[in-house]
Motif scaffolding. Structure first.
Motif, short mmCIF file in Angstrom:
data_model
loop_
_atom_site.label_atom_id
_atom_site.label_comp_id
_atom_site.label_asym_id
_atom_site.label_seq_id
_atom_site.Cartn_x
_atom_site.Cartn_y
_atom_site.Cartn_z
N UNK A 1 0.82 -1.22 0.00
CA UNK A 1 0.00 0.00 0.00
C UNK A 1 0.85 1.26 0.00
N UNK B 1 0.40 8.35 -8.94
CA UNK B 1 0.24 8.94 -10.27
C UNK B 1 1.13 8.27 -11.32
N UNK C 1 2.00 5.07 -13.18
CA UNK C 1 1.37 3.74 -13.31
C UNK C 1 2.39 2.60 -13.18
N UNK C 2 1.87 1.45 -12.78
CA UNK C 2 2.70 0.25 -12.76
C UNK C 2 3.20 0.00 -14.19
N UNK D 1 -5.63 2.48 -2.99
CA UNK D 1 -4.78 1.30 -3.13
C UNK D 1 -4.79 0.46 -1.86
N UNK D 2 -4.86 1.16 -0.72
CA UNK D 2 -4.82 0.44 0.56
C UNK D 2 -6.09 -0.40 0.78
N UNK E 1 -5.32 -1.20 -14.81
CA UNK E 1 -4.83 -0.94 -13.45
C UNK E 1 -3.37 -1.32 -13.26
N UNK E 2 -2.76 -1.94 -14.24
CA UNK E 2 -1.34 -2.28 -14.14
C UNK E 2 -1.07 -3.69 -13.68
N UNK E 3 -2.02 -4.28 -12.93
CA UNK E 3 -1.88 -5.65 -12.44
C UNK E 3 -3.25 -6.31 -12.46
N UNK F 1 -4.94 -6.07 -7.40
CA UNK F 1 -4.36 -5.00 -6.59
C UNK F 1 -3.48 -4.06 -7.42
N UNK F 2 -4.04 -3.52 -8.47
CA UNK F 2 -3.35 -2.53 -9.27
C UNK F 2 -3.51 -1.13 -8.71
N UNK F 3 -3.14 -0.12 -9.54
CA UNK F 3 -3.16 1.26 -9.04
C UNK F 3 -3.81 2.22 -10.03
N UNK G 1 -6.84 6.97 -9.51
CA UNK G 1 -6.24 7.86 -8.51
C UNK G 1 -7.24 8.98 -8.25
N UNK H 1 -4.32 6.83 -13.82
CA UNK H 1 -2.90 7.11 -14.08
C UNK H 1 -2.42 6.55 -15.42
#
Lengths: 239, 493
Positions: free
Chosen positions: A99, A212, A214-215, B68-69, B171-173, B176-178, B181, B186
């Motif tokens: 997180x 902000x 991205x992965x 994200x948390x 989401x990138x994954x 649990x992506x990100x 925002x 993003x």
């Protein structure tokens, strides 16, 4: 003819006054480290860069290179010790990578991956650490502080402010702020300070940046830290 | 609506039957039954035995971290928590989403519901539906389905995988992506990523239609049984679009009673607490929400696929809308209150997701660069979304230093708490009362719970005054000491 040292069998040149770390970096050889940043005076506190120079354990970031010095760096024994150091850093603080917005850009996390750290190994301390959100632009999360003093050095040596310092001893050591209240918001700290940019973990975060990036676009998403460092880019910094 | 089996009058002389853990659900729960010597049921309860603390331990964290948390509440529907929290944070940063951000989030959400519904139907529910509720327990599982119906199992795996690919690219994954925002997203989709998803979407729609046909066939072969299994009537609550359409991502609150009469409609969820309250009961970690105007006894309701398909005026994609009409008209509408109709409506929704993904993939806004917008800061944010299992409410307050000071999450499975208990009691009365209990009969209870696709790990996020019971046992299992904290927070032996 220039002077040379040998790191893991590779003979590399060095200039007078360079440390083992300086010479290794110039030769694109990665020695794991956390408290070292070539921009600042070496500190020698994290001990992650410990190598064997002529058979003796020394900190590569503070030990001057010497003619003909034979150095062991990438050995199973040294990496075992480095991994144990990183594991202790993880359990001494509260590092919750899933997180943390620094994840993917964090040197501590990247070094742990680099050293094949698969678990914390030791029991977590879960210490109560203070979070300071009083500054309008910066969030200070001591849960993630590894006491590398890069912010201390940057604030003192570059910003000329002396905003940060360490207080206490041993396991009681903690990052303190130079203001009457002890709060970052009451100090002279500014988001444009160099000290706001040098934290290798997520202890000093610029507010409102969050996730902000991205992965896939983070510093260590595609290359391990050993590769990022030897290609000349300093990892873990807010760009 | 009855609470008659919630608490037995004289429990001390009754024998206790426990189903623990309830299998093929997300998270951990158990069912307890109290029976007399003639196997007559006097008490039936569905307990949630997990204990979480998200509402408490996010206090003090920066608001940017929260989307994200909090998604770590769940490994099945993290996108729902991610998006609900992001919607709340949109309010905090004063954002009106750009078209690209709105559509990228909707795409992520369609992918999430598609994969979650596929997981539930093919992996968790299909063994009961294809083999029978009291079939051989050794093969009543997804491995048995793969052996007996390999093509169905393969499609289930492929549908889930596709949904997860949608999540990965937004989401990138996969988990649990990100991507979302505060104020937007993003990343956008590249042309290559969009084309990668477009390549298979026709097949995904066809398989989703096939899944609707399969559950429809199974259901309609024995309509009386499926309509009557764990049957009870209740209110329903869901989000609907301003024009009454089904909308998983955004809308107003609509609640309809057991006679399909509006309790409220198109309510702004920003003040949900004026309409929904939560009750704590001493025997479960999960809270019991109810519609305030109808009170604790009458105010409970159902959420999720059945509620959404019942409540909406139409589904805005053609194949799913055609299936909705068939469902609503089936047997003069008799399935609209049926517990097992959750499976049917869940597959209609999966079809809608596949169609919705196709529609979005032809929209160039997904490739746009205008991804974030911000406006006037607020100190409170409420985000409500339709998660796979139903209505999901995230509510946060921050301080001037941008730290979370209070959080309240009302999760889909929590909304369904009373309804699941009601289904358990109905099935207990219908199939178990007075009978010699067998594994197959006990599975009937689990079938009723499974219909709701409960996520028990999501639902027990609260901390504080939740009831807690600690027993200290010696090596022989004999009780040495016991400590109980009741619903008011008071402790005693």
């Amino acid at each position: 003819m220039s002077k040379t040292i040998t790191i893991d069998g590779n003979e590399i040149p060095f200039a007078e006054g360079q440390t083992i770390m300086d010479a290794a970096m110039a030769a694109k050889i990665y020695i794991p480290h956390l408290c070292h940043n070539p921009e600042f005076k070496p500190h020698g506190s994290c001990k992650l860069c410990t190598v064997r120079a002529n058979g003796r354990a020394v900190s590569a970031c503070t030990m001057p290179a010497g003619e003909g010095m034979v150095i062991e760096n990438k050995t199973g024994e040294l990496d075992d010790e480095r991994r144990a150091i990183v594991q202790m850093l993880f359990v001494e603080g509260n590092h919750l990578c899933p997180t943390c917005e620094k994840s993917g850009n964090c040197q501590l996390q990247a070094v742990a991956y680099c050293l094949d750290m698969m678990s914390p190994h030791y029991n977590h301390f879960y210490p109560p650490r203070e979070v300071d959100a009083s500054h309008p632009d910066v969030f200070l999360d001591r849960n993630r502080c590894i006491l590398c003093e890069l912010c201390v050095r940057a604030s003192r040596d570059v910003d000329g402010k002396n905003v940060f310092g360490l207080s206490g001893r041993g396991i009681g050591s903690r990052l303190v702020v130079n203001s009457a209240s002890g709060r970052l918001g009451d100090s002279t700290f500014a988001v444009t300070d160099r000290a706001a940019q040098v934290c290798p973990t997520g202890a000093i975060l610029i507010k409102r940046q969050g996730f902000s990036v991205p992965i896939g676009s983070r510093i260590y998403d595609h290359k391990p830290i050993c590769q990022v460092e030897t290609e000349g880019k300093s990892g873990g910094e807010h760009e | 609506m009855t609470f008659e089996l919630e608490t037995a009058a004289n429990p001390e002389n009754l024998k206790r039957v426990v189903i623990e853990p309830v299998t093929r659900v997300e998270g951990h729960g158990k069912v307890t039954l109290l029976l007399d010597e003639d196997n007559r049921i006097h008490q039936a309860r569905f307990h949630i035995v997990e204990f979480r603390g998200f509402e408490k331990f996010i206090q003090g964290r920066p608001y940017t971290e929260v989307p994200v948390l909090v998604q770590r509440l769940c490994g099945i529907c993290p996108v729902s928590h991610h998006l609900a929290a992001s919607k709340a944070m949109d309010m905090i940063v004063g954002s009106t989403l750009t078209p690209s951000a709105d559509k990228l989030r909707r795409l992520m959400h369609f992918g999430q519901i598609l994969q979650s519904h596929a997981l539930h139907f093919f992996y968790l529910a299909s063994p009961d539906l294809l083999f029978g509720f009291d079939s051989d327990v050794a093969t009543r599982n997804v491995v048995g389905v793969a052996a007996a119906y390999p093509e169905i199992a393969r499609q289930g795996v492929a549908l889930r995988k596709y949904g997860q690919e949608v999540i990965r690219l937004t989401a990138g994954k996969r988990i649990h992506g990100t991507g979302a925002i505060p104020g937007g997203v993003n990343k956008n989709l590249s042309v290559a990523e969009r084309d990668f998803l477009l390549k298979d979407i026709g097949q995904i729609i066809a398989w989703s239609q096939g899944a609707v046909d399969l559950i429809k066939k199974v259901y309609c072969e024995r309509p009386e049984f499926h309509n009557g299994f764990g049957y009870f009537r209740s209110s329903f609550m869901s989000l609907v679009r301003p024009d009454g359409a089904l909308d998983f991502y955004h809308g107003g609150l609509r609640a309809r009673d057991e006679h399909e009469q509006d309790i409220f409609d198109h309510l702004d969820y920003g003040h949900y607490w004026d309409y929904v309250h939560e009750e704590v009961k001493p025997w479960s970690y999960m809270k019991f929400p109810f519609i305030r105007s109808r009170g604790r006894e009458e105010g409970w309701y159902r959420v999720g696929p059945l509620a959404r398909v019942n409540n909406c005026d139409f589904i805005p994609t053609p194949l799913a809308e055609a299936e909705r009409k068939i469902f609503k008209a089936f047997d003069s509408g008799s399935a609209t209150q049926a517990t097992l109709a959750y499976h049917w409506t869940r597959m209609i929704e999966m079809l809608h997701c596949a169609e919705g993904i196709q529609e979005l993939l032809h929209d160039d806004d997904l490739l746009g660069d205008d991804l974030v917008s911000k406006g006037e800061r607020a100190l409170r944010g409420v985000g409500v979304i339709e998660a796979p299992r139903g209505l999901l409410i995230h509510h946060y307050r921050i301080n001037e230093d941008e730290q979370i000071v209070r959080a309240n999450l009302i999760v889909s499975t929590t909304h369904n708490n009373q309804a699941m208990n009601e289904a358990v009691r109905q099935v207990a009365l219908q199939y178990l009362d007075g009978k010699q209990l067998t594994e197959g009969l006990l599975n009937h209870i689990e079938v009723a719970i499974r219909a709701f696709d409960p996520c028990l790990s999501c639902a027990t996020h609260a901390v504080g005054k939740m009831p807690l019971e600690v027993e200290l046992l010696d090596a022989e299992g004999k009780e040495i000491d016991r400590l109980v904290r009741n619903a008011s927070g008071a402790c005693g032996a």
